[in-house]
Design a protein around this motif. Structure first.
Motif, PDB file in Angstrom:
ATOM      1  N   ALA A  23       0.863  -1.183   0.000  1.00  0.00           N
ATOM      2  CA  ALA A  23       0.000   0.000   0.000  1.00  0.00           C
ATOM      3  C   ALA A  23       0.898   1.230   0.000  1.00  0.00           C
ATOM      4  CB  ALA A  23      -0.917   0.009   1.212  1.00  0.00           C
ATOM      5  N   HIS A  28      -4.668   4.316   1.397  1.00  0.00           N
ATOM      6  CA  HIS A  28      -4.694   3.212   0.431  1.00  0.00           C
ATOM      7  C   HIS A  28      -4.955   1.897   1.171  1.00  0.00           C
ATOM      8  CE1 HIS A  28      -2.357   0.766  -2.818  1.00  0.00           C
ATOM      9  NE2 HIS A  28      -3.652   0.747  -3.060  1.00  0.00           N
ATOM     10  N   LEU A  29      -4.311   1.723   2.305  1.00  0.00           N
ATOM     11  CA  LEU A  29      -4.505   0.525   3.110  1.00  0.00           C
ATOM     12  C   LEU A  29      -5.956   0.406   3.583  1.00  0.00           C
ATOM     13  CD1 LEU A  29      -2.792  -1.807   4.166  1.00  0.00           C
ATOM     14  CD2 LEU A  29      -2.355  -0.455   6.205  1.00  0.00           C
TER      15      LEU A  29
END
Length: 81
Positions: A23, A28-29
């Motif tokens: 990520a 994003h994670l």
């Protein structure tokens, strides 16, 4: 795995289902975790026009969902102070 803009190694990465899950950042994670937890994944619009269409096939397979979610949680623990 390196950042495509700066060429620097990605810090948020871990082995997962014979691949590397990575990520760019905490946002994003969180997106990846939300995708994995979703019960229904509908496709709208044209192929290859969404973020989900760009995710690797192994990541989207139901048989890898549990392992991928555990990998995301491992990466989340790296972000804790």
């Amino acid at each position: 795995m390196v950042d495509n803009c700066f060429g620097l190694p990605l810090w948020l990465r871990t082995p997962c289902a014979g691949h590397t899950l990575w990520a760019f950042n905490p946002h994003h994670l969180a997106y990846l975790k939300e995708f994995l937890r979703a019960g229904l994944r509908e496709r709208h619009g044209t192929a290859n026009a969404s973020v989900v269409s760009r995710l690797p096939g192994w990541f989207k397979q139901a048989k890898h969902r549990g392992e991928a979610l555990r990998a995301v949680e491992r990466l989340e623990r790296l972000l804790l102070p």
